[in-house]
Design an enzyme around this catalytic site. Sequence first.
Site, PDB file in Angstrom:
ATOM      1  N   ASP A  20       0.706  -1.028   0.390  1.00  0.00           N
ATOM      2  CA  ASP A  20      -0.143   0.424  -0.195  1.00  0.00           C
ATOM      3  C   ASP A  20       0.664   0.849   0.208  1.00  0.00           C
ATOM      4  OD1 ASP A  20      -3.469   0.706   1.480  1.00  0.00           O
ATOM      5  OD2 ASP A  20      -1.479   2.074   0.997  1.00  0.00           O
ATOM      6  N   ASP A 115      -3.954   2.184  -5.341  1.00  0.00           N
ATOM      7  CA  ASP A 115      -2.796   2.420  -4.126  1.00  0.00           C
ATOM      8  C   ASP A 115      -2.190   0.799  -3.775  1.00  0.00           C
ATOM      9  OD1 ASP A 115      -3.978   2.293  -1.590  1.00  0.00           O
ATOM     10  OD2 ASP A 115      -2.293   4.473  -1.228  1.00  0.00           O
ATOM     11  N   GLU A 116      -3.356   0.565  -3.511  1.00  0.00           N
ATOM     12  CA  GLU A 116      -2.571  -0.931  -3.384  1.00  0.00           C
ATOM     13  C   GLU A 116      -2.693  -2.956  -3.830  1.00  0.00           C
ATOM     14  OE1 GLU A 116      -5.701  -2.800   0.721  1.00  0.00           O
ATOM     15  OE2 GLU A 116      -6.422  -1.185  -0.977  1.00  0.00           O
TER      16      GLU A 116
HETATM   17  P1  TTP Z   1      -5.023   4.746   0.772  1.00  0.00           P
HETATM   18  O1  TTP Z   1      -4.206   4.054   0.811  1.00  0.00           O
HETATM   19  O2  TTP Z   1      -6.418   4.849   1.708  1.00  0.00           O
HETATM   20  O3  TTP Z   1      -4.483   6.030   2.163  1.00  0.00           O
HETATM   21  P2  TTP Z   1      -3.071   6.484   1.476  1.00  0.00           P
HETATM   22  O4  TTP Z   1      -2.594   6.284   0.451  1.00  0.00           O
HETATM   23  O5  TTP Z   1      -3.711   8.336   0.947  1.00  0.00           O
HETATM   24  O6  TTP Z   1      -2.523   7.319   2.582  1.00  0.00           O
HETATM   25  P3  TTP Z   1      -1.706   5.505   3.945  1.00  0.00           P
HETATM   26  O7  TTP Z   1      -2.791   4.125   2.446  1.00  0.00           O
HETATM   27  O8  TTP Z   1      -0.133   6.288   3.639  1.00  0.00           O
HETATM   28  O9  TTP Z   1      -2.248   5.705   5.406  1.00  0.00           O
HETATM   29  O10 TTP Z   1      -6.258   5.604  -0.661  1.00  0.00           O
HETATM   30  C1  TTP Z   1      -4.983   5.809  -2.074  1.00  0.00           C
HETATM   31  C2  TTP Z   1      -5.784   7.164  -2.492  1.00  0.00           C
HETATM   32  O11 TTP Z   1      -7.211   6.640  -2.374  1.00  0.00           O
HETATM   33  C3  TTP Z   1      -4.820   7.952  -1.717  1.00  0.00           C
HETATM   34  O12 TTP Z   1      -3.572   9.084  -1.311  1.00  0.00           O
HETATM   35  C4  TTP Z   1      -6.144   9.451  -1.773  1.00  0.00           C
HETATM   36  C5  TTP Z   1      -7.410   8.142  -2.813  1.00  0.00           C
HETATM   37  N1  TTP Z   1      -8.771   8.446  -1.577  1.00  0.00           N
HETATM   38  C6  TTP Z   1      -9.816   9.427  -1.737  1.00  0.00           C
HETATM   39  O13 TTP Z   1      -9.983   9.844  -2.700  1.00  0.00           O
HETATM   40  N2  TTP Z   1     -10.598   9.514  -0.097  1.00  0.00           N
HETATM   41  C7  TTP Z   1     -10.639   8.580   0.692  1.00  0.00           C
HETATM   42  O14 TTP Z   1     -11.394   8.802   1.521  1.00  0.00           O
HETATM   43  C8  TTP Z   1      -9.513   7.147   0.597  1.00  0.00           C
HETATM   44  C9  TTP Z   1      -9.326   6.692   1.820  1.00  0.00           C
HETATM   45  C10 TTP Z   1      -8.524   7.871  -0.118  1.00  0.00           C
HETATM   46 MG    MG Z   2      -2.022   3.930   0.395  1.00  0.00          MG
END
Ligand code: TTP
Ligand code: MG
Length: 403
Positions: A20, A115-116
Amino acid sequence: MGGIMNEDIWHGHKVIMHIDMDAFFAAVEQKINPGLRGRPVIVGGPPDSRGVVSTCSYEARNYGVHSAMPMKEAYRLCPDAVYLDTSGGKYTYVSVRILNILKRYSPNVEPVSIDEAFVDITGSYERFGGPEKLARSVKEDIKREQGLTASIGIALNRFVAKMASSSSKPEGLVIIPPQEVKQFLWVQPVNHLWGIGPKTEIALKNIGIYSIGDLAEESEGRLKRMFGVMGPVLKGMANGEGDDGVRLCTEEHEAKSMGHEHTFHRDTNDPDEVTGLLMYLSDRVSRRLRISGCEGRTVTLKIRKSDFKLVTRAMTLNVYFNSEKVIYKAAKKLLLGNKFLDHPIRLIGVSASNLRKSEGMIPEIGLFDNDTHNGTGKIDQLLDNLRDNHGEDSILYASTLRF
Ligand code: TTP
Ligand code: MG
């Protein structure tokens, strides 16, 4: 070789890696603009907009800002942050490159979100000197080639791997050998278990279950009476049991959709404004389809009216598509056909679903009555080339410039 020293602790288990990206959208913005590095960056729109935070850099998280928080609240907590609009294409572009890096380590890659991903490395970790070396090498590739950091978890199934990766963000690498799964899980609060939402958490706490360890020890009969078939499943998960099969790209495409949405700065039913936004969103969705090598068959239009009511309407076409023009035409038909312009609109979303892997050129003629448009594929190709070489916003349709 052989002997007790070399005995593989993973023997008899799958080895599943979950990766992730850290603060993904914000990290991409910081990479593109080095002036933003080390600063609180909030992605989602201007501070006075009515949308919510998509994500924010870890510097902004120190102020209490997080995803899905109303932008106004984020501004109250962190007025000095840099506020940026989301720009979907850029993130998809990086996302596809990261998936390609993962495929060097195993063909069994399951993208979960932008992103995962899960990667089944059972058959390949030996070649890289073990799961840990493999994971370090993945992180190095991502750092070197994309300038970004990721968190990785490795375990015997998907949910434990995911819990491992989220347990030490950012830049984490957590490996839970099969023999240590219970120790890892049992000390954690019960709401950390994947799939336990606030309601289940309260119900569990009401019967004295606070940790995952408490859940693992609870009687199956009692859990079954409380949660039906989910009861024993929860108990099994608390003991580390879970799905270890990653779903490959092709299966993923059938199940998922790709979409973009945008909240207007003020509610509107101005036809030019609304159709301009539709064109912008259709362009984003089509670009994302092409980057991922997918095509879709269903277009869905989502409208949030000024009274916050959410309405969605979908249209399934008789052939697969990946071009902006086809998506736009379908979305516009849905917009006009359902008289959505009769009332002010707050938010619009466009998505493509019924996805499959692209199969070369897609016929674009005859999708709509009275419509024979040629050359769309060529324009899309041209746009893709420009954007691959000069950045996502290097060229836009004129009517989308205001977004
Ligand atoms: P995440 O992997 O949940 O968040 P992140 O990568 O920004 O942070 P981390 O993993 O380090 O905690 O989500 C991936 C992307 O998806 C995030 O960069 C932006 C988007 N996203 C949204 O647009 N709205 C949301 O509510 C969430 C959770 C994510
Ligand atoms: Mg993330």
